[in-house]
Design a protein around this motif. Sequence first.
Motif, mmCIF file in Angstrom:
data_model
loop_
_atom_site.group_PDB
_atom_site.id
_atom_site.type_symbol
_atom_site.label_atom_id
_atom_site.label_comp_id
_atom_site.label_asym_id
_atom_site.label_seq_id
_atom_site.Cartn_x
_atom_site.Cartn_y
_atom_site.Cartn_z
ATOM 1 N N GLY A 1 0.810 -1.202 0.000
ATOM 2 C CA GLY A 1 0.000 0.000 0.000
ATOM 3 C C GLY A 1 0.848 1.258 0.000
ATOM 4 N N ALA A 2 0.214 2.380 -0.315
ATOM 5 C CA ALA A 2 0.932 3.654 -0.372
ATOM 6 C C ALA A 2 1.577 3.991 0.964
ATOM 7 C CB ALA A 2 -0.016 4.766 -0.804
ATOM 8 N N SER A 3 0.889 3.678 2.050
ATOM 9 C CA SER A 3 1.396 4.045 3.372
ATOM 10 C C SER A 3 2.696 3.343 3.720
ATOM 11 C CB SER A 3 0.350 3.750 4.443
ATOM 12 O OG SER A 3 -0.772 4.599 4.292
ATOM 13 N N GLN A 4 2.960 2.178 3.075
ATOM 14 C CA GLN A 4 4.206 1.471 3.356
ATOM 15 C C GLN A 4 5.428 2.295 2.970
ATOM 16 O OE1 GLN A 4 2.408 -1.243 5.252
ATOM 17 N NE2 GLN A 4 4.580 -1.550 4.964
ATOM 18 N N LEU A 5 5.252 3.246 2.059
ATOM 19 C CA LEU A 5 6.365 4.116 1.678
ATOM 20 C C LEU A 5 6.815 4.988 2.848
ATOM 21 C CD1 LEU A 5 5.092 5.203 -1.847
ATOM 22 C CD2 LEU A 5 7.069 3.739 -1.379
ATOM 23 N N GLY A 6 5.960 5.122 3.842
ATOM 24 C CA GLY A 6 6.318 5.899 5.023
ATOM 25 C C GLY A 6 7.132 5.135 6.033
ATOM 26 N N THR A 7 7.498 3.880 5.723
ATOM 27 C CA THR A 7 8.270 3.072 6.666
ATOM 28 C C THR A 7 9.676 2.761 6.154
ATOM 29 O OG1 THR A 7 7.465 0.976 5.717
ATOM 30 C CG2 THR A 7 6.148 1.968 7.466
ATOM 31 N N GLY A 8 9.981 3.108 4.908
ATOM 32 C CA GLY A 8 11.272 2.775 4.330
ATOM 33 C C GLY A 8 12.315 3.848 4.549
ATOM 34 N N PRO A 9 13.446 3.712 3.888
ATOM 35 C CA PRO A 9 14.549 4.659 4.075
ATOM 36 C C PRO A 9 14.229 6.076 3.610
ATOM 37 C CG PRO A 9 15.012 3.145 2.267
ATOM 38 C CD PRO A 9 13.809 2.623 2.970
ATOM 39 N N ARG A 10 13.287 6.214 2.677
ATOM 40 C CA ARG A 10 12.888 7.550 2.211
ATOM 41 C C ARG A 10 11.505 7.907 2.746
ATOM 42 N NH1 ARG A 10 14.517 6.154 -3.768
ATOM 43 N NH2 ARG A 10 12.285 6.412 -4.103
ATOM 44 N N TRP A 11 11.255 7.540 3.994
ATOM 45 C CA TRP A 11 9.946 7.748 4.597
ATOM 46 C C TRP A 11 9.485 9.200 4.529
ATOM 47 C CZ3 TRP A 11 9.806 11.350 8.413
ATOM 48 C CH2 TRP A 11 11.021 11.662 9.017
ATOM 49 N N TRP A 12 10.447 10.121 4.595
ATOM 50 C CA TRP A 12 10.107 11.539 4.647
ATOM 51 C C TRP A 12 9.446 12.018 3.352
ATOM 52 C CZ3 TRP A 12 12.435 14.499 0.927
ATOM 53 C CH2 TRP A 12 13.562 13.948 0.300
ATOM 54 N N LEU A 13 9.666 11.314 2.236
ATOM 55 C CA LEU A 13 9.023 11.704 0.983
ATOM 56 C C LEU A 13 7.515 11.518 1.061
ATOM 57 C CD1 LEU A 13 11.447 10.327 -1.775
ATOM 58 C CD2 LEU A 13 10.913 12.721 -1.269
ATOM 59 N N LEU A 14 7.080 10.373 1.602
ATOM 60 C CA LEU A 14 5.640 10.152 1.725
ATOM 61 C C LEU A 14 5.040 11.097 2.755
ATOM 62 C CD1 LEU A 14 3.314 8.152 0.761
ATOM 63 C CD2 LEU A 14 3.503 7.283 3.088
ATOM 64 N N THR A 15 5.757 11.314 3.857
ATOM 65 C CA THR A 15 5.263 12.241 4.872
ATOM 66 C C THR A 15 5.057 13.628 4.276
ATOM 67 O OG1 THR A 15 6.345 11.041 6.672
ATOM 68 C CG2 THR A 15 5.781 13.336 7.080
ATOM 69 N N THR A 16 6.023 14.082 3.505
ATOM 70 C CA THR A 16 5.912 15.390 2.860
ATOM 71 C C THR A 16 4.748 15.425 1.878
ATOM 72 O OG1 THR A 16 8.304 15.734 3.057
ATOM 73 C CG2 THR A 16 7.127 17.105 1.465
ATOM 74 N N THR A 17 4.618 14.361 1.083
ATOM 75 C CA THR A 17 3.531 14.288 0.102
ATOM 76 C C THR A 17 2.171 14.330 0.782
ATOM 77 O OG1 THR A 17 4.877 13.002 -1.445
ATOM 78 C CG2 THR A 17 2.497 12.878 -1.715
ATOM 79 N N ALA B 1 -2.065 10.817 8.590
ATOM 80 C CA ALA B 1 -1.450 9.581 8.090
ATOM 81 C C ALA B 1 0.019 9.793 7.744
ATOM 82 C CB ALA B 1 -2.209 9.092 6.859
ATOM 83 N N GLY B 2 0.368 11.008 7.363
ATOM 84 C CA GLY B 2 1.762 11.299 7.085
ATOM 85 C C GLY B 2 2.600 11.405 8.348
ATOM 86 N N VAL B 3 2.000 11.938 9.394
ATOM 87 C CA VAL B 3 2.715 12.134 10.657
ATOM 88 C C VAL B 3 2.783 10.842 11.466
ATOM 89 C CG1 VAL B 3 2.682 13.370 12.858
ATOM 90 C CG2 VAL B 3 2.133 14.586 10.739
ATOM 91 N N ILE B 4 1.721 10.042 11.405
ATOM 92 C CA ILE B 4 1.661 8.782 12.157
ATOM 93 C C ILE B 4 1.886 7.633 11.175
ATOM 94 C CG2 ILE B 4 0.264 7.310 13.651
ATOM 95 C CD1 ILE B 4 -1.369 9.820 14.355
ATOM 96 N N PRO B 5 3.058 7.029 11.148
ATOM 97 C CA PRO B 5 3.364 6.006 10.135
ATOM 98 C C PRO B 5 2.673 4.685 10.416
ATOM 99 C CG PRO B 5 5.189 6.201 11.662
ATOM 100 C CD PRO B 5 4.208 7.283 12.038
ATOM 101 N N THR B 6 2.513 3.906 9.362
ATOM 102 C CA THR B 6 2.003 2.547 9.524
ATOM 103 C C THR B 6 3.144 1.623 9.944
ATOM 104 O OG1 THR B 6 0.669 0.831 8.453
ATOM 105 C CG2 THR B 6 2.421 1.848 7.127
ATOM 106 N N ASP B 7 2.835 0.342 10.140
ATOM 107 C CA ASP B 7 3.840 -0.626 10.576
ATOM 108 C C ASP B 7 4.477 -1.340 9.384
ATOM 109 O OD1 ASP B 7 3.284 -0.198 13.326
ATOM 110 O OD2 ASP B 7 1.541 -1.536 13.175
ATOM 111 N N PRO B 8 5.705 -1.836 9.550
ATOM 112 C CA PRO B 8 6.283 -2.707 8.523
ATOM 113 C C PRO B 8 5.381 -3.917 8.303
ATOM 114 C CG PRO B 8 7.948 -2.031 10.104
ATOM 115 C CD PRO B 8 6.631 -1.594 10.672
#
Length: 228
Positions: free
Chosen positions: A47-63, A105-112
């Motif tokens: 899912g899209a939210s998984q991008l908020g858990t990887g090494p470039r998590w800040w990109l999804l948070t910003t988006t 959803a950007g501030v509160i990340p999902t789980d791996p």
Amino acid sequence: MPARAWFVTLAPTRLLLAAGVVAGIGMPAAIVADGVTRPGYSLWHHGASQLGTGPRWWLLTTTFVLGGLLLIAFAAGLRRVLHPGADGRWVPILLAVCGLSFIAAGVIPTDPALGYPPGQVSVVTVAGRVHGLIGLVLFACLSASAFVLARRLRLRSRTWGRFSRACGLLVIVLAVVAGSVYRLEVAGVLRQAPAGLLEHGALLVAFCWITVVGLRLNRVVDSARHPS
């Protein structure tokens, strides 16, 4: 009303509506671009939210945060265009909640989960559960706003009303199926299920609806500014 007064009154509304168009085009483009270039991430599977858990998590948070702010601005523009009436009240409220949901959803990340990020064990945390609830609110409000706005659009054109209802139905159906498929895979019933594709599809339909509505209502405002 003098021409200058029309400009002062309507120009801000057009900018607010344009914010929805920017969000509708920019958010899915940023999510897909990030997803296809992220090692170990699959648009089919994750899912899209998984991008908020990887090494470039800040990109999804910003988006999500910037997109959420743009949707709140869009909701303010809709309030001006649709007022008065029940739909003129509820559609902006629902879309403002969508904007706030994206920010949260950007501030509160999902789980791996589902093997992403690579090497991290799937866990269930309080933050992940909260993120999941935010997602439920987001998709419910996106769908509901399309259904409610369909009533107003139908007054001008049955085609536009049907388009809005169809988008609302697709968003909620794709989101529900995505959630069901995800749970089946977590339970070990399915393997490499298209949960990500279904969720991305729900978001894409919603963003397309937002973009088209923003462009459509901007034309309405423009015709009011330059009546034939």
